[in-house]
Every structure is written in C-alpha cells, then in structure tokens.
Design a protein around this motif. Structure first.
Motif, PDB file in Angstrom:
ATOM      1  N   LEU A 149       1.033  -1.213   0.041  1.00 29.64           N
ATOM      2  CA  LEU A 149       0.138   0.152  -0.143  1.00 29.64           C
ATOM      3  C   LEU A 149       0.758   1.226   0.075  1.00 29.64           C
ATOM      4  O   LEU A 149       0.623   2.414  -0.678  1.00 29.64           O
ATOM      5  CB  LEU A 149      -1.014   0.017   1.261  1.00 29.64           C
ATOM      6  CG  LEU A 149      -1.948  -0.999   1.286  1.00 29.64           C
ATOM      7  CD1 LEU A 149      -2.808  -1.052   2.515  1.00 29.64           C
ATOM      8  CD2 LEU A 149      -3.016  -0.879   0.079  1.00 29.64           C
ATOM      9  N   ILE A 150       1.911   1.180   0.868  1.00 36.16           N
ATOM     10  CA  ILE A 150       2.991   2.396   0.947  1.00 36.16           C
ATOM     11  C   ILE A 150       3.463   2.542  -0.520  1.00 36.16           C
ATOM     12  O   ILE A 150       3.630   3.693  -0.980  1.00 36.16           O
ATOM     13  CB  ILE A 150       4.032   2.069   1.798  1.00 36.16           C
ATOM     14  CG1 ILE A 150       3.285   2.272   3.352  1.00 36.16           C
ATOM     15  CG2 ILE A 150       5.251   3.086   1.723  1.00 36.16           C
ATOM     16  CD1 ILE A 150       4.386   1.968   4.488  1.00 36.16           C
ATOM     17  N   CYS A 151       3.868   1.426  -1.114  1.00 38.95           N
ATOM     18  CA  CYS A 151       4.611   1.706  -2.371  1.00 38.95           C
ATOM     19  C   CYS A 151       3.463   2.089  -3.654  1.00 38.95           C
ATOM     20  O   CYS A 151       4.128   2.886  -4.595  1.00 38.95           O
ATOM     21  CB  CYS A 151       5.113   0.178  -3.131  1.00 38.95           C
ATOM     22  SG  CYS A 151       6.514  -0.382  -1.874  1.00 38.95           S
ATOM     23  N   LEU A 152       2.143   1.616  -3.490  1.00 34.83           N
ATOM     24  CA  LEU A 152       1.341   2.022  -4.439  1.00 34.83           C
ATOM     25  C   LEU A 152       1.168   3.567  -4.229  1.00 34.83           C
ATOM     26  O   LEU A 152       0.983   4.266  -5.164  1.00 34.83           O
ATOM     27  CB  LEU A 152       0.047   1.435  -4.413  1.00 34.83           C
ATOM     28  CG  LEU A 152      -0.147  -0.021  -4.763  1.00 34.83           C
ATOM     29  CD1 LEU A 152      -1.195  -0.716  -4.478  1.00 34.83           C
ATOM     30  CD2 LEU A 152       0.127   0.002  -6.273  1.00 34.83           C
ATOM     31  N   PHE A 153       1.137   3.946  -3.095  1.00 32.59           N
ATOM     32  CA  PHE A 153       0.908   5.486  -2.719  1.00 32.59           C
ATOM     33  C   PHE A 153       2.022   6.384  -3.167  1.00 32.59           C
ATOM     34  O   PHE A 153       1.873   7.423  -3.732  1.00 32.59           O
ATOM     35  CB  PHE A 153       0.709   5.648  -1.032  1.00 32.59           C
ATOM     36  CG  PHE A 153       0.651   7.108  -0.715  1.00 32.59           C
ATOM     37  CD1 PHE A 153      -0.469   7.735  -0.937  1.00 32.59           C
ATOM     38  CD2 PHE A 153       1.597   7.731  -0.417  1.00 32.59           C
ATOM     39  CE1 PHE A 153      -0.748   8.990  -0.594  1.00 32.59           C
ATOM     40  CE2 PHE A 153       1.449   8.974   0.097  1.00 32.59           C
ATOM     41  CZ  PHE A 153       0.194   9.816   0.114  1.00 32.59           C
ATOM     42  N   ILE A 154       3.285   5.876  -2.871  1.00 35.78           N
ATOM     43  CA  ILE A 154       4.554   6.533  -3.458  1.00 35.78           C
ATOM     44  C   ILE A 154       4.388   6.509  -4.817  1.00 35.78           C
ATOM     45  O   ILE A 154       4.779   7.838  -5.511  1.00 35.78           O
ATOM     46  CB  ILE A 154       5.703   5.797  -2.877  1.00 35.78           C
ATOM     47  CG1 ILE A 154       5.963   6.144  -1.363  1.00 35.78           C
ATOM     48  CG2 ILE A 154       6.901   6.387  -3.627  1.00 35.78           C
ATOM     49  CD1 ILE A 154       6.948   5.362  -0.846  1.00 35.78           C
ATOM     50  N   GLY A 155       4.298   5.530  -5.408  1.00 32.73           N
ATOM     51  CA  GLY A 155       4.240   5.819  -6.875  1.00 32.73           C
ATOM     52  C   GLY A 155       3.227   6.407  -7.604  1.00 32.73           C
ATOM     53  O   GLY A 155       3.281   7.352  -8.279  1.00 32.73           O
ATOM     54  N   GLY A 156       1.926   6.405  -7.059  1.00 34.85           N
ATOM     55  CA  GLY A 156       0.802   7.149  -7.495  1.00 34.85           C
ATOM     56  C   GLY A 156       0.801   8.608  -7.593  1.00 34.85           C
ATOM     57  O   GLY A 156       0.691   9.466  -8.165  1.00 34.85           O
ATOM     58  N   VAL A 157       1.030   9.037  -6.269  1.00 35.24           N
ATOM     59  CA  VAL A 157       1.180  10.457  -5.965  1.00 35.24           C
ATOM     60  C   VAL A 157       2.300  11.111  -6.751  1.00 35.24           C
ATOM     61  O   VAL A 157       2.366  12.143  -7.282  1.00 35.24           O
ATOM     62  CB  VAL A 157       1.212  10.680  -4.273  1.00 35.24           C
ATOM     63  CG1 VAL A 157       1.424  12.006  -4.148  1.00 35.24           C
ATOM     64  CG2 VAL A 157      -0.179  10.328  -3.961  1.00 35.24           C
ATOM     65  N   SER A 158       3.729  10.504  -6.485  1.00 35.58           N
ATOM     66  CA  SER A 158       4.807  10.805  -7.269  1.00 35.58           C
ATOM     67  C   SER A 158       4.605  11.073  -8.928  1.00 35.58           C
ATOM     68  O   SER A 158       5.128  12.254  -9.262  1.00 35.58           O
ATOM     69  CB  SER A 158       5.935  10.030  -7.236  1.00 35.58           C
ATOM     70  OG  SER A 158       6.364   9.924  -5.816  1.00 35.58           O
ATOM     71  N   ALA A 159       3.886  10.143  -9.366  1.00 39.44           N
ATOM     72  CA  ALA A 159       3.573  10.386 -10.902  1.00 39.44           C
ATOM     73  C   ALA A 159       2.615  11.495 -11.086  1.00 39.44           C
ATOM     74  O   ALA A 159       2.700  12.047 -12.105  1.00 39.44           O
ATOM     75  CB  ALA A 159       3.089   9.043 -11.479  1.00 39.44           C
ATOM     76  N   MET A 160       1.567  11.807 -10.100  1.00 34.96           N
ATOM     77  CA  MET A 160       0.822  12.797 -10.335  1.00 34.96           C
ATOM     78  C   MET A 160       1.354  14.171 -10.001  1.00 34.96           C
ATOM     79  O   MET A 160       1.021  15.378 -10.421  1.00 34.96           O
ATOM     80  CB  MET A 160      -0.351  12.755  -9.366  1.00 34.96           C
ATOM     81  CG  MET A 160      -1.426  11.494  -9.851  1.00 34.96           C
ATOM     82  SD  MET A 160      -2.710  11.300  -8.661  1.00 34.96           S
ATOM     83  CE  MET A 160      -3.912  12.587  -9.124  1.00 34.96           C
ATOM     84  N   MET A 161       2.476  14.095  -9.447  1.00 30.84           N
ATOM     85  CA  MET A 161       3.157  15.398  -9.145  1.00 30.84           C
ATOM     86  C   MET A 161       4.466  15.639  -9.968  1.00 30.84           C
ATOM     87  O   MET A 161       5.005  16.793 -10.037  1.00 30.84           O
ATOM     88  CB  MET A 161       3.902  15.274  -7.655  1.00 30.84           C
ATOM     89  CG  MET A 161       2.681  15.420  -6.353  1.00 30.84           C
ATOM     90  SD  MET A 161       3.432  15.233  -4.748  1.00 30.84           S
ATOM     91  CE  MET A 161       4.485  16.505  -4.503  1.00 30.84           C
TER      92      MET A 161
END
Length: 276
Positions: A154-166
């Motif tokens: 879950l942490i990895c999905l959050f890091i990847g998803g939000v980083s891509a959006m930013m």
C-alpha cells in the motif's frame, strides 16, 4: 529591435531559466534523492505560462516533462550513490513492482483530472512533507523496522501514484516513509535515487500515451512530454547530480532534513499562489 529578435531573446531567456532549473534538479536529485521534479515542475509551469499554453494543459505538460527529465538524472544519481554503497537493492526489489504499478495508475488518473487539481495535489503534498521534515524530530519513528505485507504494498502504491501525479522522483515521499520506520536517512536517500528511475520511466511513457491525441500542445511535444524542454533541462542536471550526491555524504543529517523542508515549503507556497 524587431519583433523576431524580441521573440528570440525571450526564448533564449526561457532556455536559460530551464537550464538553471536543471542545475537545481540535478543537485537535489543527488543530495536528497528527489529526482529534481520539486524544482522542475514549478519552473516548467511558469515557462509554459509565458508561451500562452492553455491553463488546463500546463500542469499536465509540466508533470510529464519533469518525469522525462528525471530519467537521465536518476541514472547518474543512482550510479553515484551505488559507488558509495548507499542503495538497498534487496529493499528495492521488493518495492519496485508495486511502485511501478502505482505510477501507471497515478499517471492515468492525472491525465483525466483538471490541471488545477494536479497543482493542488502538488502543493498539499509538498507542504505536508515539508512540515514533517521541518517540525518532526529526527529521532521520531513510528516503528523500529520497515513494514511487511500488505502495508508495504500500500505504501509503495501510494508513493508511485502520488509521485507520478506530482512529476517527482519519489524521494519526497519515500525518504520520509523510510525514515519514519527507523531507516537511516543517507541509505534512504541513496535508495530513493533508484526509486526515482522506477517512477520516471513508466511515468514518462504513460504521459506520452495519454497526451498523444491532444491538439493544443506546444512545439516539440510527444504527448504531454515536451522534448525541447527536456533537452534544455538534462545537460545541467547531469553535471550537478554527482555534486549533490557527494554533498549528501559529507553534511550532517539534520542539514539534509532542513534543506529538504525549505525547498518543499517554497515550492508548495508557489503552487498555492498560482491557484489564487
């Protein structure tokens, strides 16, 4: 001076501005493992404004182009940290697939939302991380070890998803996530440089695909990735990435935290201001 000369002078000024942003991008990528997007996205956003790019496309192009410029910067930063033994390859192997999946999901979501929404996400997340690094105690930890399944995924999905959006390399999120779990900050920074590459490659490809049929893109664009801007950003960022990596291994950890916080805070405030 005729109109053509004025236009040429303006373009060269903007190229110089992007090259300067590349210096900051490379230095931060090496020193903090952030991929440099924290500098590149706001700089690109302002440059695109000067070229009268439609409001709702500026942030998409800024984010996509930032991810494109992070690819070579992360490679140089990764090599510099790897020479110092600062990358946890075992951790990276377990995190990489889930981060990459998060990147693809986040990139597709970003392509569907308004530019102002992306700007707001960028500003809020930058402010939250800056506050943690500036106010939080360096010896404060949530746990004494990195989490296992399924929290890790879950942490990895959050890091990847939000980083891509930013449009960032992931260090802004992965470094605090690791240090809160009692992970050494220098090793976290080194590992974050590799995470930046995992985020940048699929993120760049997805932003190219999702922006492929957009008709109002500026010249030199491949989807939402502007190749001319990447060409202006990359050379200076490659020069400064090894310098930043060297600094990361010579300055005290508290200085790393404060530098990280200041840059994130300034970026957040600037993006909030652009929304007003």
């Amino acid at each position: 001076m005729d109109q053509a000369s004025l236009l040429g002078s303006e373009i060269w000024f903007l190229v110089g501005l992007l090259a300067l942003a590349g210096c900051g991008s490379g230095f931060l990528a090496g020193m903090l493992g952030v991929g440099g997007g924290i500098v590149v996205v706001p700089a690109l956003f302002q440059v695109l404004t000067a070229f009268d790019v439609p409001d709702d496309l500026r942030m998409h192009i800024a984010v996509g182009t930032s991810l494109g410029s992070i690819v070579p910067t992360s490679i140089i930063s990764l090599r510099a940290h790897n020479k110092r033994g600062a990358i946890d390859w075992q951790l990276l192997r377990s995190w990489a697939p889930w981060i990459a999946l998060g990147v693809v999901c986040g990139s597709f979501i970003a392509s569907e939302v308004r530019g102002a929404t992306l700007t707001l996400i960028f500003a809020i997340m930058s402010l939250l991380v800056a506050s943690y690094l500036a106010i939080g105690r360096s010896d404060f930890h949530l746990t004494d070890k990195l989490p296992g399944t399924p929290v890790r995924q879950l942490i990895c999905l959050f890091i990847g998803g939000v980083s891509a959006m930013m449009g960032i390399g992931g260090g802004s999120l992965s470094v605090p996530a690791m240090t809160l779990c009692s992970y050494p900050i220098r090793r976290a920074v080194g590992t974050a440089s590799a995470i930046g590459l995992i985020i940048a490659i699929p993120g760049t490809l997805t932003f190219i695909i999702t922006g492929w049929n957009e008709v109002a893109l500026p010249a030199g664009s491949l989807g939402y990735v502007n190749l001319l801007a990447v060409a202006a950003l990359v050379p200076s960022s490659l020069i400064f990435a090894p310098i930043g990596a060297k600094v990361a291994h010579t300055v005290p950890q508290i200085v790393l935290r404060r530098c990280f916080a200041v840059f994130l805070l300034l970026t957040s405030l600037r993006m909030f201001y652009s929304l007003i």
